[in-house]
Design a protein around this motif. Sequence first.
Motif, PDB file in Angstrom:
ATOM      1  N   GLN A   1      -2.992   8.643  -6.014  1.00  0.00           N
ATOM      2  CA  GLN A   1      -2.213   7.554  -6.597  1.00  0.00           C
ATOM      3  C   GLN A   1      -0.728   7.630  -6.236  1.00  0.00           C
ATOM      4  O   GLN A   1      -0.020   6.635  -6.340  1.00  0.00           O
ATOM      5  N   ASP A   2      -0.258   8.806  -5.814  1.00  0.00           N
ATOM      6  CA  ASP A   2       1.163   8.933  -5.470  1.00  0.00           C
ATOM      7  C   ASP A   2       1.391   8.955  -3.960  1.00  0.00           C
ATOM      8  O   ASP A   2       2.407   9.458  -3.485  1.00  0.00           O
ATOM      9  N   ARG A   3       0.445   8.419  -3.194  1.00  0.00           N
ATOM     10  CA  ARG A   3       0.628   8.374  -1.736  1.00  0.00           C
ATOM     11  C   ARG A   3       1.808   7.459  -1.384  1.00  0.00           C
ATOM     12  O   ARG A   3       2.073   6.481  -2.089  1.00  0.00           O
ATOM     13  N   PRO A   4       2.533   7.767  -0.320  1.00  0.00           N
ATOM     14  CA  PRO A   4       3.692   6.942   0.056  1.00  0.00           C
ATOM     15  C   PRO A   4       3.243   5.589   0.608  1.00  0.00           C
ATOM     16  O   PRO A   4       2.143   5.456   1.151  1.00  0.00           O
ATOM     17  N   GLU A   5       4.104   4.581   0.444  1.00  0.00           N
ATOM     18  CA  GLU A   5       3.866   3.237   0.977  1.00  0.00           C
ATOM     19  C   GLU A   5       2.479   2.733   0.590  1.00  0.00           C
ATOM     20  O   GLU A   5       1.741   2.175   1.396  1.00  0.00           O
TER      21      GLU A   5
END
Length: 572
Positions: free
Chosen positions: A296-300
Motif C-alpha cells: 500500500q505504500d508503493r511509490p507513484e
Amino acid sequence: MKQRQIFLLLSLLFIFSFNRKNFESNLSNHPFFSNVVYRGDDYIYKNNPLNQDEFYSPILQGCYPDPAITRKGDDYYMVCSSFAMFPGVPIFHSKDLVNWTDLGGVLNNVSEFNPHDTGISQGVYAPGITYNPHNDTFYMIVTAFTGNMGNIIVKTKDPKKGWGSPIKLDFNGIDPCIFFDDDGKGYIVHNDAPDKGKELYQGHRVIKVWEYDVANDKVIPGTDKVIVDGGVNLSKKPIWIEAPHLYKKDNHYYLMCAEGGTGDNHSEVIFISDSPKGPFKPASNNPILTQRYFSQDRPEKVDWAGHADLVQGPDNKYYGVFLGIRPNDKNRVNTGRETFMLPVDWSGVFPLFENGLVPLEPKIKMPKGVTKNKTGKDGFVPNGNFTFTENFTSAKLDYRWIGLRGPRENFILLTKKGLEIKPFEVNIKELKPTSTLFYRQQHNTFSFATTLEYKPASEKDLAGIVCLQNERFNYVFGITKKGKDTFILLERTEKGDSKIIASTKIEIKKNIRLQVKATGDNYEFSYALNGINFQNLGGSVSGDILSTNVAGGFTGALVGLYATASNDAQIK
C-alpha cells in the motif's frame, strides 16, 4: 383625448424606466467570471518525462470512470460514467487511441434525462458502447438512477451528430452491455442480483444474458439466463461480479467482467464459451488485471484497477481501457476514478493486460504506426501536467465545463465581460440543479484561479469558488454581504453540517481574484483585491472531505464557479 394619450405615454415611459432600473439592479447582482486558469503540477509527470513514442496513462484524468470503447473503421469512440453531472455519459473520439477529442455528452436533452433531484453519485453510470456493422449503427446502453428510467439504450449513425431518444428496456440490474454476433443477432449482458432466496453472502451477484430484438429494440421475454454465478470461484465468495462485456474471437465467445468491487480488491477476469449464452468457463490464470497484490505504500501508486473494455488498435493489437485511481499523499482519492489504458496480449487463448499484474507505470508505448502525441494541442484532450486557460471569449464553451443535475446553459451567459451566472435560489447543499459551472479536479497538486466581478445585494447572495465532492461534503469560498458590508468567507461542510472557518470584511473596487491551491491533502484558499497580491483565508485546510474515502460515493472532486441567491452561510 390628446391629454389622455400624453398621460398614457408618460405612464409607459415611467413603467419602462422603473422596469429597466429594476432589471439593471438585478443584473448587477449577477456575478461575472473571467480569466480562469487551472494548472496541474503532479510530481509523477515531472519524474517521468515522455519519450517520443510514449503517452501517459490515465488518458482521461479526473472523474472519468467506467470506460467503454468501440471501433468503426479507424474511428474510436469511448464513453464514461457521469452520475448526476450534466450532460450525461461523456463521449470521446480518436483515430489512434492516443489523441482524443471531447464530443460532449450522449444524454444532453434534459427533457429526456433529468437527474434534477438525485445525489451526485446517482444519475447514470457504467455505460456500454457498441458499433453494429450489420446496420451501421452505434448503440450506447446504460443504467439511469433517475426518473424511473432504469436500463436505457440510445442509437445513432454518427456519434458526432448526436443521439436518438432513450429507449427503456425491460430488465433489472445494472452495467448493461450490448453485443452483436456475426449473424447479426443481438445480446445484452448485465449484472443482477441472484434469484430471490439464492443470495449466499453480501456482494453475491450474477451475470445475465438476454437475446435482443434488433428490429424492435427490446429484450426478448423469457430468454434471460444466468451465465456467471458469483464470479470465477463461487466457493471463495467473490463479490460484485459486474461490468460484463462480450467478445468473439477465433469462433469462441469471451465474457470479461470486473470482480472484487471498485476498491482495493478490484480486478478484471475472463471466461470462455462456445455460445454467447454459455456455459462460460473461467480462465485458469484469472485475474488478467489487478493491483491488489502490492504494498500500500508503493511509490507513484495506481490502484483499484478494473472495469475494463477491449478494442483492436490501429496496429491490430488489442488495447484495454479501465478505471484506476491515483491517491494523494494521505492515500485519499480526490481526483476520482480515472480512465487508464494498457496494451493487451491476446496471442494465446485468453487476453492478458500487459504489465497489468505488476505496479502500473505512468506511461506506455504508442501503438505502432502512430507517430505524434498531440495531447493538449490542436483541440485534443490534454494529459500529464498542463495548464488550461479560459477567458470565456469563444462562441462555444469548452465541454470540460459541466453542470450538476441540469444543463449549464440554464444559468450561464457568455458576455464581453466574461461568464455571467444567473444565480438560482438553490445552494450547493441541495438536491437540485445548482447555478455552478464545474471543472473536474485532474491533479493532486493543482491551482484554480478566477477573476470575479460581483456586488452582492444581500446576505442571501453569494458567489465564488466551490470545491465539491458531493452535496454533503464541500468547501465554499465566496463573496457575500453582512448588513451594508461585503465579506469574503470560507465554509466547510462535512456530513451536511456547515461551519465558517474564516471570514473577513473586504472592499472590492472593481473585481477580485480568487484562488484555490492543493498540494496533496492540503488545500489553501486565497484572494487578491489588486489581482496580484494574494492573501490566504483560513490557513491550510484538509482535503479529506473532498475524497471518496471520507465522503463516500463514486465521483471525484469538482471545482466550480458558484453563485446562489439562497446563501445560508451567515456571518455572525
